[in-house]
Design an enzyme around this catalytic site. Structure first.
Site, PDB file in Angstrom:
ATOM      1  N   GLY A 141      -6.247 -58.456   7.812  1.00  0.00           N
ATOM      2  CA  GLY A 141      -5.734 -57.358   7.002  1.00  0.00           C
ATOM      3  C   GLY A 141      -6.143 -56.012   7.569  1.00  0.00           C
TER       4      GLY A 141
ATOM      5  CE  LYS B 202      -7.178   0.957   3.642  1.00  0.00           C
ATOM      6  NZ  LYS B 202      -5.956   1.265   4.418  1.00  0.00           N
TER       7      LYS B 202
ATOM      8  CD  GLU C  95      -2.669   0.891   2.720  1.00  0.00           C
ATOM      9  OE1 GLU C  95      -3.615   1.665   2.917  1.00  0.00           O
ATOM     10  OE2 GLU C  95      -2.366  -0.047   3.499  1.00  0.00           O
TER      11      GLU C  95
ATOM     12  CB  CYS D  92      -4.497  -2.326   4.192  1.00  0.00           C
ATOM     13  SG  CYS D  92      -3.740  -2.710   5.802  1.00  0.00           S
TER      14      CYS D  92
END
Length: 639
Positions: free
Chosen positions: A355, A115, A46, A172
């Site tokens: 088995g 943003k 950023e 962010c």
């Protein structure tokens, strides 16, 4: 790139606060280094062109002007680089400042993504300088670039060469909010989110950040590239650690060390992301009005560096493996508990061979009886020696049954099978499929009739790997009234028995279980040689660790044979040569398609993991589907 992998990078460059010239030089050098490493998608932190911690210096026209000039310089640098790069800077528009991510490719700025959420609490006060981003796209210009640039949050970048690669960006704090923009982006088709971040470091935050990135990529079925600011930012009140992460579908592929600069690289699988979305009927795409910009990449085969687990059904660390084993045993036992209680069965009848599979089924059955508060004597464990039974498996079966407190019964099938062979005219010296399957069906008949006689139900022992290959006798061990192992792969069966031996069994039982683990996998339908097992399953159908690997990638991601082959070569490089892997891959696909009819009529059984072959669950596959397309692709891989 034909197999869906593309190399990506997150880079934390050294910066100087407000020194645009220095920062641009560092970013340019990092771009060149990433291109040399083969990265096609590269994310920087950023506001990295100016430094995140400029604070009120963002009001200075000198800084804003230089930031735009630096952006143009970086954009022109991409003329010589194949890739798309995301860098951060402040952007002025109509008298307001925006914190934006700029997408650069082919010598141009493709778009600016502002943003959305500006933190203005605790140590953050971004709303002092910046304005929240607008969703609606507006066109802005950059001096030196001829074309307009879209500015706004609701935009994606689509790759012409890879339709599944659609990139969007958030910044962010956007990730840390209740409704991140990435959710909206992915519902418009974004398969990769580029997050440009400047997350300061406080104790414990790195673990939370890692979980947040991983879970976001899981919830959105996407790749997530998180590049964070680090060295050089102002430490006036906080410290930045440069913690960068690359995640895909819930898994962290790589992360940087804290307080380090430089580059982290990995490869994302866009086909795997697309496959997961194909399977999710609740992943509803939106018709929202988004701006779309196309970009081009010069593609080449991506060299893999990411971890490819050769045992994808088995957790790699001991603590996770222990938790997984306990969870699976609980799921198996709870499923059987419910079925026993619902049907009012007085007994559970189970064939014990000595088995792995029948051992696990017996352990689960006595666990279910314990949950119901029933006497373990109600578990009728039957050994049915035949032509291939060895002393080792027989003794292990007997010891195990008695150690667990179940009711022991021994019924030899030799005379009954010989009589059956005489009835149908089968030569007992001809050890063909009739010779083998006649024994398996006789054993199932015995178990079913005992269950009727004792008011109980037959517990199936076969596992998912056998079902994938059709390695079960139709109307023989293929049939039961409840199959507790039906979605447990062979590679995991081994760990479940080992877990029981280590943590739940007494010393005597643990010794038996360990010997069972050391016994070769075999149906024991052919006579032994010198008292030793002569018929080893993995010599006939191939190693189960390979088949489980093939099955996982086929079912989880719908991967093509050529991609599975490439991944297997990478994962098993130290274990098998290419010819061996290819041989068993062909066997896997041939048998997987040919044997679907056995899976189409499976008895009930609990799903325990992300892959299941139940016709009522994860796999609706026609019994008569042709395998030619897949086998032709495998044939093309032979050199």
């Amino acid at each position: 790139m034909k197999d869906g992998f593309i190399k990506v990078a997150c880079i934390t460059p050294k910066v100087r606060v407000a020194d645009v010239t220095y920062n641009v030089k560092q970013i340019q050098e990092a771009m060149e280094a990433s291109a040399k490493a083969g990265a096609m998608i590269v994310v920087f932190p950023e506001l990295c062109i100016t430094g995140y911690s400029c604070h009120d210096l963002f009001y200075q026209r000198t800084l804003l002007t230089q930031a735009k000039a630096g952006l143009l310089s970086l954009a022109k640098k991409t003329e010589d680089l194949s890739g798309i790069f995301f860098v951060g800077l402040p952007w002025e528009h109509q008298g307001k400042l925006y914190n934006v991510a700029a997408a650069l490719c082919g010598g141009k700025v493709l778009g600016l993504v502002p943003k959305t959420y500006l933190p203005n609490y605790a140590e953050f006060y971004e709303a002092r300088q910046f304005t929240p981003g607008m969703q609606e796209i507006v066109n802005v210009c950059l001096e030196g670039q001829e074309t307009d640039i879209p500015l706004g949050t609701d935009q994606v970048f689509r790759c012409r060469e890879i339709p599944e690669l659609v990139i969007a960006s958030e910044i962010c704090e956007d990730l840390w909010t209740p409704c991140p923009p990435s959710g909206r982006h992915c519902l418009h088709g974004a398969t990769l989110i580029a997050n440009l971040s400047a997350s300061d470091e406080v104790t414990g935050k790195n673990a939370y950040r890692k979980d947040l990135v991983a879970m976001t990529s899981a919830r959105l079925y996407c790749a997530y590239l998180y590049a964070s600011a680090g060295e050089g930012e102002s430490t006036q009140d906080v410290v930045y650690s440069g913690h960068s992460l690359i995640a895909e579908n819930g898994s962290i592929l790589v992360e940087s060390d804290l307080f380090a600069t430089g580059m982290v690289l990995s490869e994302i699988d866009v086909y795997a992301i697309a496959a997961k979305r194909h399977m999710m009927s609740t992943y509803e795409m939106t018709d929202a009005d988004y701006y779309e910009t196309y970009f081009s990449l010069s593609l080449q085969e991506t060299k893999l560096t990411r971890f490819v687990d050769k045992a994808p059904f088995v957790p790699s660390d001991e603590a996770s493996l222990r938790r997984r084993c306990e969870e699976i045993l609980d799921i198996q036992s709870m499923g059987l508990k419910k079925r026993l209680a619902h049907t009012g069965a007085k007994t559970a009848v189970i064939g014990i061979s000595g088995g792995l599979d029948s051992t696990l089924a017996l352990l689960v059955t006595v666990r279910a009886f314990d949950m119901l508060g029933l006497d373990r004597k109600g578990v009728i464990a039957v050994t049915m020696p035949g032509f291939g039974t060895t002393d080792r498996t027989y003794q292990n079966a007997v010891s195990m049954i008695k150690s667990l407190g179940a009711t022991f019964r021994e019924i030899s099938i030799r005379d009954a099978v010989l009589q059956h062979f005489a009835d149908i005219g089968q030569d007992a010296e001809c050890h063909d499929v009739t010779y083998e399957n006649g024994q398996a069906r006789e054993r199932t008949q015995i178990l079913m009739d005992i269950a009727n006689k004792e008011g109980g139900m037959v517990i199936g022992t076969g596992d998912m790997s056998e079902l994938a290959l059709g390695w079960a006798t139709y109307n023989g061990d293929h049939m039961s009234m409840y199959g507790v192992n039906v979605s447990v792969p062979k590679t995991l069966v081994r760990y479940l028995v080992s877990y029981y031996a280590t943590y739940l069994a007494d010393e005597a039982l643990a010794d038996v279980l360990r010997d069972v683990l050391d016994t070769p996998v075999s149906p024991e339908l052919l006579p032994p040689k010198d008292g030793v097992i002569a018929q080893k399953t993995e010599e006939l159908v191939g190693p189960y660790e390979l088949h489980d690997f093939f099955l996982y990638h086929l079912m989880r991601y719908g991967s093509e044979p050529k991609k599975i082959y490439r991944l297997a070569k990478y994962a098993f490089a130290e274990d098998y040569d290419e010819a061996t892997i290819l041989k068993w891959l062909h066997t896997f696909y041939r048998r997987f398609f040919a044997q679907q009819f056995k899976r189409s009529c499976l008895p009930d059984g609990p799903k325990v993991g992300t892959v299941s072959l139940s016709p009522r669950g994860d796999l609706r596959m026609p019994s008569d589907a042709c395998a030619e397309l897949w086998l032709e692709q495998i044939a093309s891989l032979y050199k």
